[in-house]
Design a protein around this motif. Structure first.
Motif, PDB file in Angstrom:
ATOM      1  N   UNK A   1       0.789  -1.230   0.000  1.00 36.25           N
ATOM      2  CA  UNK A   1       0.000   0.000   0.000  1.00 36.25           C
ATOM      3  C   UNK A   1       0.821   1.280   0.000  1.00 36.25           C
ATOM      4  N   UNK A   2       2.115   1.200   0.290  1.00 35.94           N
ATOM      5  CA  UNK A   2       2.919   2.416   0.373  1.00 35.94           C
ATOM      6  C   UNK A   2       3.636   2.773  -0.926  1.00 35.94           C
ATOM      7  N   UNK A   3       3.213   2.192  -2.038  1.00 34.72           N
ATOM      8  CA  UNK A   3       3.792   2.522  -3.341  1.00 34.72           C
ATOM      9  C   UNK A   3       2.825   3.386  -4.150  1.00 34.72           C
ATOM     10  N   UNK A   4       3.403   4.192  -5.040  1.00 35.66           N
ATOM     11  CA  UNK A   4       2.618   5.019  -5.951  1.00 35.66           C
ATOM     12  C   UNK A   4       3.132   4.786  -7.371  1.00 35.66           C
ATOM     13  N   UNK A   5       2.262   4.377  -8.295  1.00 32.72           N
ATOM     14  CA  UNK A   5       2.715   4.131  -9.669  1.00 32.72           C
ATOM     15  C   UNK A   5       2.992   5.418 -10.423  1.00 32.72           C
ATOM     16  N   UNK A   6       3.943   5.346 -11.333  1.00 38.35           N
ATOM     17  CA  UNK A   6       4.242   6.447 -12.236  1.00 38.35           C
ATOM     18  C   UNK A   6       3.594   6.160 -13.592  1.00 38.35           C
ATOM     19  N   UNK A   7       3.414   7.166 -14.438  1.00 40.91           N
ATOM     20  CA  UNK A   7       2.711   6.971 -15.711  1.00 40.91           C
ATOM     21  C   UNK A   7       3.261   5.859 -16.588  1.00 40.91           C
TER      22      UNK A   7
ATOM     23  N   UNK B   1      15.086   0.862 -12.060  1.00 44.71           N
ATOM     24  CA  UNK B   1      14.298   0.391 -10.922  1.00 44.71           C
ATOM     25  C   UNK B   1      13.493   1.494 -10.241  1.00 44.71           C
ATOM     26  N   UNK B   2      13.703   2.747 -10.645  1.00 42.05           N
ATOM     27  CA  UNK B   2      12.960   3.859 -10.054  1.00 42.05           C
ATOM     28  C   UNK B   2      12.006   4.533 -11.036  1.00 42.05           C
ATOM     29  N   UNK B   3      11.834   3.971 -12.216  1.00 48.27           N
ATOM     30  CA  UNK B   3      11.067   4.641 -13.267  1.00 48.27           C
ATOM     31  C   UNK B   3       9.575   4.339 -13.225  1.00 48.27           C
ATOM     32  N   UNK B   4       9.177   3.245 -12.588  1.00 49.16           N
ATOM     33  CA  UNK B   4       7.788   2.798 -12.698  1.00 49.16           C
ATOM     34  C   UNK B   4       6.946   3.063 -11.456  1.00 49.16           C
ATOM     35  N   UNK B   5       7.576   3.036 -10.291  1.00 53.19           N
ATOM     36  CA  UNK B   5       6.867   3.316  -9.043  1.00 53.19           C
ATOM     37  C   UNK B   5       7.793   4.026  -8.073  1.00 53.19           C
ATOM     38  N   UNK B   6       7.192   4.672  -7.090  1.00 56.95           N
ATOM     39  CA  UNK B   6       7.967   5.251  -5.997  1.00 56.95           C
ATOM     40  C   UNK B   6       7.354   4.786  -4.682  1.00 56.95           C
ATOM     41  N   UNK B   7       8.189   4.636  -3.662  1.00 60.23           N
ATOM     42  CA  UNK B   7       7.723   4.229  -2.345  1.00 60.23           C
ATOM     43  C   UNK B   7       7.632   5.462  -1.456  1.00 60.23           C
ATOM     44  N   UNK B   8       6.509   5.617  -0.770  1.00 64.25           N
ATOM     45  CA  UNK B   8       6.258   6.818   0.028  1.00 64.25           C
ATOM     46  C   UNK B   8       6.040   6.444   1.483  1.00 64.25           C
ATOM     47  N   UNK B   9       6.914   6.930   2.352  1.00 65.19           N
ATOM     48  CA  UNK B   9       6.753   6.791   3.797  1.00 65.19           C
ATOM     49  C   UNK B   9       6.813   8.195   4.395  1.00 65.19           C
ATOM     50  N   UNK B  10       5.644   8.804   4.628  1.00 65.19           N
ATOM     51  CA  UNK B  10       5.613  10.180   5.111  1.00 65.19           C
ATOM     52  C   UNK B  10       5.349  10.234   6.611  1.00 65.19           C
ATOM     53  N   UNK B  11       5.315  11.445   7.140  1.00 69.08           N
ATOM     54  CA  UNK B  11       5.129  11.620   8.580  1.00 69.08           C
ATOM     55  C   UNK B  11       3.731  11.202   9.031  1.00 69.08           C
ATOM     56  N   UNK B  12       2.739  11.375   8.150  1.00 66.85           N
ATOM     57  CA  UNK B  12       1.369  11.034   8.521  1.00 66.85           C
ATOM     58  C   UNK B  12       1.201   9.533   8.681  1.00 66.85           C
ATOM     59  N   UNK B  13       1.771   8.776   7.750  1.00 67.94           N
ATOM     60  CA  UNK B  13       1.699   7.316   7.821  1.00 67.94           C
ATOM     61  C   UNK B  13       3.078   6.724   7.547  1.00 67.94           C
ATOM     62  N   UNK B  14       3.948   6.732   8.539  1.00 64.05           N
ATOM     63  CA  UNK B  14       5.287   6.164   8.358  1.00 64.05           C
ATOM     64  C   UNK B  14       5.221   4.660   8.207  1.00 64.05           C
ATOM     65  N   UNK B  15       6.335   4.073   7.840  1.00 63.64           N
ATOM     66  CA  UNK B  15       6.392   2.624   7.693  1.00 63.64           C
ATOM     67  C   UNK B  15       6.009   1.936   9.002  1.00 63.64           C
TER      68      UNK B  15
END
Length: 267
Positions: A93-99, A207-221
């Motif tokens: 759930x902590x990934x975001x797809x890129x175009x 390996x970084x072109x298709x998705x990014x992993x997001x761990x922010x302060x609101x919902x850290x890992x």
């Protein structure tokens, strides 16, 4: 509008419902259409359960629940067993797809349809896989080599729980994920089970072109890694390299013996 009637999206989730919403929204913006979206929840708390229920009305996904938190291994197992399509796109759930993911998902699906020996296609990694040979469309075939054992222990990370497209018979092919252990151990054992069963897999070259992993302060890992495993002090690096050299080879041998005895690697 990319449509994948033979692919189900599997998302594992635990106490990060805003991250889940961000992922589902990003996929909607890419206009990706799957046979089904399956969210496998690992006993999240009441606040996140309520938010997931609201999201379910918005995004129309199937929810596979757990009465209590049973760990990543159990969460993936129960989610994968729910899937009915030939292919599974697995994303935490902590990934975001890129175009670019839409195009590469279509192409990797085509490659798997054309070559039944390909078990999975990886879209992300913390580092590039050390041994590859070119495939098509920007993908490389990962090659597991037994030589140069000391210098390149990263080659053992052939399989990862990072986003990938796999055949939905994955658990039958390689065995179930280990349950009752921490996420690192569950992923490690699956990595060994995969290697022991002689896989064939591809990874996208960037390996970084298709998705990014997001761990922010609101919902850290929700998972904290062992500091000693990631400390870069030279003594820690040397000790870790020796430890991995001995452990990786002995455990892979053990999984191969299990495969010969039982027909495949077991947890």
């Amino acid at each position: 509008m990319p449509s994948y009637p033979d692919i189900s999206l599997l998302v594992t989730h635990y106490n990060r419902s805003k991250s889940l919403e961000r992922l589902l929204s990003a996929l909607e913006q890419l206009d990706l259409k799957f046979h089904e979206i399956v969210v496998s929840d690992d006993g999240s708390n009441a606040e996140h359960q309520a938010y997931i229920t609201a999201l379910q009305l918005r995004y129309e996904f199937s929810l596979v629940k757990a009465p209590i938190n049973r760990g990543l291994g159990n969460n993936i197992n129960k989610g994968q067993q729910y899937i009915k399509t030939p292919f599974t796109l697995y994303i935490q759930e902590d990934f975001v797809p890129k175009p670019l993911l839409a195009e590469k998902l279509t192409l990797s699906r085509q490659m798997m349809l054309a070559d039944a020996s390909i078990d999975f296609v990886r879209y992300y990694g913390y580092y590039s896989y050390p041994y590859v040979k070119p495939a098509e469309h920007g993908f490389n075939e990962m090659v597991f080599k037994h030589w140069k054992l000391w210098q390149h222990y990263h080659k053992y990370y052939y399989y990862s729980d990072h986003p990938h497209l796999r055949r939905s018979n994955f658990l039958e092919r390689f065995g179930k994920y280990a349950e009752g252990v921490n996420p690192e151990r569950a992923e490690y054992k699956m990595m060994m089970q995969v290697l022991a069963n002689k896989p064939k897999a591809l990874i996208y070259h960037d390996i970084n072109a298709l998705l990014t992993q997001v761990n922010d302060d609101e919902e850290p890992s929700t998972f904290k890694r062992n500091f000693l495993r990631n400390n870069n002090h030279f003594l820690s690096v040397a000790a870790r390299a020796l430890y991995r050299y001995l452990r990786f080879n002995s455990e892979l041998l053990a999984f191969k013996i299990k495969r010969k005895v039982y027909g495949r690697s077991l947890v």
